[in-house]
Design a protein around this motif. Structure first.
Motif, short mmCIF file in Angstrom:
data_model
loop_
_atom_site.label_atom_id
_atom_site.label_comp_id
_atom_site.label_asym_id
_atom_site.label_seq_id
_atom_site.Cartn_x
_atom_site.Cartn_y
_atom_site.Cartn_z
N GLY A 1 0.73 -1.18 0.10
CA GLY A 1 -0.12 -0.04 0.01
C GLY A 1 1.00 1.12 0.02
O GLY A 1 0.59 2.14 -0.83
N PHE A 2 1.83 1.13 0.75
CA PHE A 2 2.83 2.39 0.86
C PHE A 2 3.62 2.61 -0.61
O PHE A 2 3.48 3.91 -1.00
CB PHE A 2 3.85 1.80 1.90
N LEU A 3 3.98 1.61 -1.18
CA LEU A 3 4.38 1.77 -2.63
C LEU A 3 3.48 2.31 -3.48
O LEU A 3 3.56 2.96 -4.33
CB LEU A 3 5.07 0.41 -2.92
N GLY A 4 2.21 1.59 -3.17
CA GLY A 4 1.14 2.15 -4.10
C GLY A 4 1.00 3.84 -4.04
O GLY A 4 0.79 4.30 -5.17
N ILE A 5 1.00 4.18 -2.94
CA ILE A 5 0.84 5.59 -2.69
C ILE A 5 2.00 6.68 -3.42
O ILE A 5 1.81 7.15 -4.04
CB ILE A 5 0.65 6.02 -1.12
N THR B 1 -5.75 1.04 -9.71
CA THR B 1 -4.55 1.12 -8.76
C THR B 1 -4.52 -0.11 -7.85
O THR B 1 -3.60 -0.77 -7.73
CB THR B 1 -4.36 2.29 -8.13
N GLY B 2 -5.78 0.07 -7.08
CA GLY B 2 -5.98 -1.35 -6.13
C GLY B 2 -5.88 -2.63 -6.77
O GLY B 2 -5.35 -3.58 -6.29
N ALA B 3 -6.57 -2.85 -8.13
CA ALA B 3 -6.69 -3.98 -8.76
C ALA B 3 -4.95 -4.34 -8.87
O ALA B 3 -4.89 -5.57 -8.96
CB ALA B 3 -7.15 -3.97 -9.72
N ILE B 4 -4.15 -3.41 -9.40
CA ILE B 4 -2.59 -3.87 -9.73
C ILE B 4 -2.15 -4.57 -8.34
O ILE B 4 -1.67 -5.63 -8.25
CB ILE B 4 -1.95 -2.71 -10.19
N LEU B 5 -2.37 -3.73 -7.34
CA LEU B 5 -1.68 -4.19 -5.92
C LEU B 5 -2.18 -5.44 -5.71
O LEU B 5 -1.54 -6.38 -5.04
CB LEU B 5 -1.93 -3.07 -4.92
N VAL B 6 -3.63 -5.67 -5.58
CA VAL B 6 -4.17 -6.91 -5.23
C VAL B 6 -3.82 -7.96 -5.97
O VAL B 6 -3.55 -9.00 -5.56
CB VAL B 6 -5.73 -6.78 -5.32
N THR C 1 -7.07 -5.96 2.50
CA THR C 1 -7.64 -4.72 3.07
C THR C 1 -6.53 -3.50 3.04
O THR C 1 -7.04 -2.48 2.50
CB THR C 1 -7.75 -5.33 4.56
N MET C 2 -5.45 -3.58 3.54
CA MET C 2 -4.60 -2.42 3.79
C MET C 2 -4.18 -1.83 2.48
O MET C 2 -4.26 -0.77 2.36
CB MET C 2 -3.38 -2.64 4.35
N ALA C 3 -4.00 -2.75 1.21
CA ALA C 3 -3.53 -1.83 0.17
C ALA C 3 -4.52 -1.26 -0.64
O ALA C 3 -4.45 -0.16 -0.96
CB ALA C 3 -2.88 -3.19 -0.76
N VAL C 4 -5.87 -2.03 -0.48
CA VAL C 4 -6.85 -1.13 -1.17
C VAL C 4 -7.31 0.13 -0.33
O VAL C 4 -7.76 1.00 -0.89
CB VAL C 4 -8.08 -2.01 -1.64
#
Lengths: 250, 315, 281
Positions: free
Chosen positions: B145-149, B170-175, B240-243
């Motif tokens: 999630g941090f890297l996502g931000i 963005t969420g979909a890529i992380l998930v 949870t957290m990443a999204v």
């Protein structure tokens, strides 16, 4: 002297009637061979003598097995102690993934023998009796799995002897060994019968003829014929025994 | 005893004495240990059963205040407004759209990598690849999630020239990064479990390695691969957290992948701190938790069923 | 297109696809190390945060995470291994056992935030443990219990029956057989599973956010009933909840968290590889 006396033993596994009215007397200081085709019940029978069949669910046993004068299927019998008195060697060598020394000392330790001097003596004496001492005395603390198959099997015999058993059960002990290793085990059995009652399951007619004093021929869960090995192999009384023996020899 | 010298203790006698002592002590010990082990086994199972019971029984309280149709069918989620609304449709849609996006990315990549790792890569490369993929599964989702931000959302914003990078996409890529290790390792196991005979038979007929993989191995491993995908989906829904950190958290029904959404999991994590114990909002979040529990349970049960049916039919 | 060419093309595509997983994984590792390493200092690790967490260190969060890990090991390890022993060695093969196995399988797939909810409702509120190390450790234990049960079960099941028979045939009791033969043989597998499970707990955020984590608490816990800061939750708040945080603090925290998790991960990998090699030789 009769060591183990089996009377009218019946064993059911679920619906399957695996042993039918089996009666057999096993004498001390003799080798008794159990022969017969695969699935005839000879291994199952062997495992009733140290109650290893207890480990399988849905097994029902009727009849009587006496070790000396104690009925081993009586309720008050401590199965662990019975198994200490009746040692067993398996088809496939199965040393624990521990050192050679620890394999032999395993049984005595479970019975609370802790003194190092006692354990050392037991280990040395058992390994000597199993005719493997000279090969391993310099590497007692090396892993048992580093030994060859034949050595592993003799180690397993030593491990059983460490418990000072009265009867030794052997379930096709040479089935997975080469001819040279087999010959050494057979020699050893000849030595051991001076002290123990030995019951051996074997697929090899020659082996039964070479090492046993008495033979019992199993077929479909029944003993078809039993008696002195010499007589069974030379003048079998039952047609089926004759067929089996000659078939295998021919 | 043939070789019993005078210095050698009579082991048989020692053992016999120990036998008698041991008999009572050990038999009792054995019974006690069996009881303890049984209790431990039952405790773990009771705890696990408690989770189901507690979540569902707490969550059901929401229906004292909120009607079934509002909770499941209405599209307004405004739990803290003066006139609170508890429609979970936007949250469910949010979860589904992120999961759908993640599956779209991770399934082809996951199955392709699994084939590469189990059949194509040389043995040393395979070991390294496996460690890397297991490492990916060990990365905490908050780090993703941090890297996502700090990284991914900026890329998304620039590449698609949109006003914010905090989107369902963005969420979909992380998930998908979190679901990939699950899909890869289970598919890899399934492909590796195909009997060697199949491989040999196909190769002996003159098929190339690739033809063997495509026409023999993948079909033979299909049930395991389907289960892998199912478990990947379960992982994606529950993330949870990443999204929470990158999807923008707007409880709205999105029209494209490039708008903000709020998932069921993120809603629980973000709003629980604001609730009062035993108020309607509190119960509503438990009800959402129960829904998640049911969704993942159904997915896992189906996956388990697919695997066991596959085993039975030898596929 | 020849068969050979088709195969080459297919393998190239597969290699490319695999890169889509490998590159992000390596990027995550390298990015965090590269950006975070400059922040790591004696002070950052061993000092408390100052000036609204923009300066100083993250020691309370590290201690918080460590105490949660310790608590989780205390609860989850004996319970998980004990359950696995029960399932493999004692439970009869019946419908109940099958149901239990299915339940455990399912619980391994339950989202961590759901465990967090459960922990909040049961441990924090109903049992009155409050937001505390105890509540957090119990919740994390529930979370990793299925992982530990499953891996221990697999490890115990993989011990050959030959060993059990040999031990029983020597007159050892059932428990002696389990304790002296089965468990030592299964130990590397049990340890690997446990370490991976604990690593998962170390990085877990959603579950601790609901049960233990403090936003800002620059002192160390004195008992298991205390609330603590937690590394993972700390990274979450400083990177998304508090505006104007210096990048250095965020990057450093991310590196420390990833480092803690990586220690567990690489220890487990090491045990596994070493065990496999030892088995072969």
């Amino acid at each position: 002297m009769t060591k183990v006396s089996v009377t009218r033993l019946n064993l059911h596994y679920e619906e399957f009637h695996a042993l039918k009215d089996v009666s057999l007397d096993i004498k001390d200081k003799e080798v008794t061979a159990l022969i017969g085709p695969s699935g005839c019940g000879k291994s199952t029978f062997l495992r009733t003598i140290n109650r290893m069949n207890d480990l399988i669910d849905n097994v029902k046993i009727e009849g009587e097995i006496k070790l000396e004068d104690q009925d081993i299927y009586k309720k008050e019998v401590d199965v662990a102690q019975l198994r200490r008195r009746v040692g067993m060697v398996f088809q496939k060598p199965n040393p624990f993934p521990k050192s050679i020394y620890e394999n032999v000392a395993y049984g005595p330790r479970r019975y609370g023998i802790k003194a190092k001097t006692h354990l050392n003596e037991i280990v040395e004496r058992s390994l000597k009796k199993a005719a493997i001492w000279d090969e391993v005395k310099d590497r007692l603390h090396k892993p048992a799995l580093s030994l060859s198959g034949g050595q592993q099997q003799r180690l397993c015999i030593a491990r059983a002897l460490a418990m000072e058993p009265e009867v030794l059960l052997m379930d096709e002990p040479t089935a997975s060994l080469d001819p040279i290793a087999t010959a050494r085990i057979e020699e050893l059995i000849n030595e051991l019968k001076k002290e123990y009652a030995i019951i051996i399951v074997t697929h090899s007619m020659q082996q039964a003829a070479r090492i046993s004093d008495k033979t019992a021929f199993f077929l479909m869960g029944e003993i078809v014929e039993k008696g002195k090995t010499k007589e069974i192999f030379t003048v079998p009384k039952d047609k089926r025994t004759e067929g089996y023996i000659t078939g295998r020899f021919g | 005893m043939s070789d019993t010298g005078k210095s050698v203790p009579n082991i048989q006698k020692i053992l016999h004495r120990k036998d008698l002592k041991r008999s009572i002590k050990y038999q009792m010990g054995e019974v006690i240990i069996e009881k303890i082990i049984f209790m431990i086994g039952i405790t773990a199972i009771v705890i696990l059963g408690l989770i189901f019971y507690y979540l569902v029984s707490t969550g059901l309280n929401v229906f004292r205040e909120v009607s079934l149709s509002e909770f499941f069918l209405s599209i307004g989620w405004f739990p803290v407004s003066v006139n609170p609304k508890y429609g979970t449709v936007p949250l469910i849609v949010g979860s589904l759209i992120v999961t759908f996006g993640a599956v779209l990315i991770s399934v082809p990549i996951g199955i392709g990598s699994a084939i590469f790792i189990s059949e194509v890569a040389p043995s040393k490369t395979r070991t390294v690849l496996k460690v890397i993929i297991e490492f990916l599964s060990a990365v905490p989702s908050v780090v993703l999630g941090f890297l996502g931000i700090v990284v991914l959302s900026n890329w998304v914003r620039i590449v698609f020239s949109i006003s914010t990078g905090f989107t369902a996409f963005t969420g979909a890529i992380l998930v998908s990064l979190m679901a990939l290790p699950t899909i890869i390792s289970i598919s890899d196991d399934a492909i590796a479990a195909v009997p060697k005979d199949y491989r040999d038979a196909s190769l002996a007929l003159g098929a190339t390695k690739w033809e063997t993989i495509w026409h023999v191995l993948v079909p033979a491993a299909s049930s395991g691969i389907i289960a892998a995908v199912m478990l990947g989906v379960g992982r994606a829904i529950g993330e949870t957290m990443a999204v929470l950190m990158v999807t923008g958290n707007a409880a709205q029904i999105p029209d494209t992948m490039f708008t903000s959404v709020r998932t069921m999991t993120a809603t629980i994590a973000a709003e629980m701190g604001d609730t009062v114990r035993n108020d309607t909002h509190y119960f509503a979040l438990f009800a959402i938790g129960s829904m998640l529990l049911f969704m993942t349970t159904i997915i896992n049960t189906i996956a388990d069923y697919v695997v066991s049916r596959g085993k039975r039919e030898g596929r | 297109m020849s068969k050979k060419f088709k195969e080459k093309l297919a393998f190239a595509v597969l290699a490319l696809i695999t890169m889509c997983v490998v590159i992000p994984a390596l990027f995550i590792l390298l990015y965090i190390i590269y950006n975070g390493i400059g922040t790591i200092s004696w002070e950052f690790i061993f000092a408390s945060p100052r000036k609204g967490m923009t300066e100083g260190g993250i020691f309370p969060a590290i201690v918080g995470t460590m105490s949660l890990i310790l608590g989780t090991i205390t609860f989850a390890l004996p319970l998980g291994v004990g359950t696995a022993i029960y399932l493999v060695e004692y439970a009869k093969k019946n419908l109940l056992t099958k149901f239990i196995s299915l339940a455990i399988l399912n619980l391994a797939g339950v989202p961590s935030v759901v465990y967090g909810l459960f922990g909040l409702g049961l441990f924090v509120l109903l049992l009155g443990f409050g937001s505390s190390i105890l509540s957090g450790a119990l919740t994390l234990s529930c979370l990793i219990l299925p992982i530990i049960i499953k891996s221990s079960e697999a490890a115990i099941r993989s011990v050959p029956d030959l060993y059990r028979e040999a031990s029983l045939a020597l007159g050892a009791t059932k428990w002696q057989t389990i304790y002296k033969v089965v468990l030592p043989t299964a130990m590397p597998g049990i340890i690997t599973g446990a370490i991976l499970g604990i690593g998962r707990a170390a990085g877990e955020t959603a579950a601790v956010l609901l049960t233990v984590a403090a936003f800002f608490l620059p002192r160390l816990p004195s008992s298991i009933m205390d609330q603590v800061m937690v590394l993972s939750y700390h990274l979450y708040i400083i990177s998304s909840q508090v505006p104007g945080m210096p990048d250095a603090v965020k990057n450093g925290t991310a590196l420390v968290l990833l480092g803690v998790v990586a220690i567990f991960f690489f220890t487990a990998t090491f045990v596994r590889i070493k065990y496999k090699l030892a088995n072969r030789g």
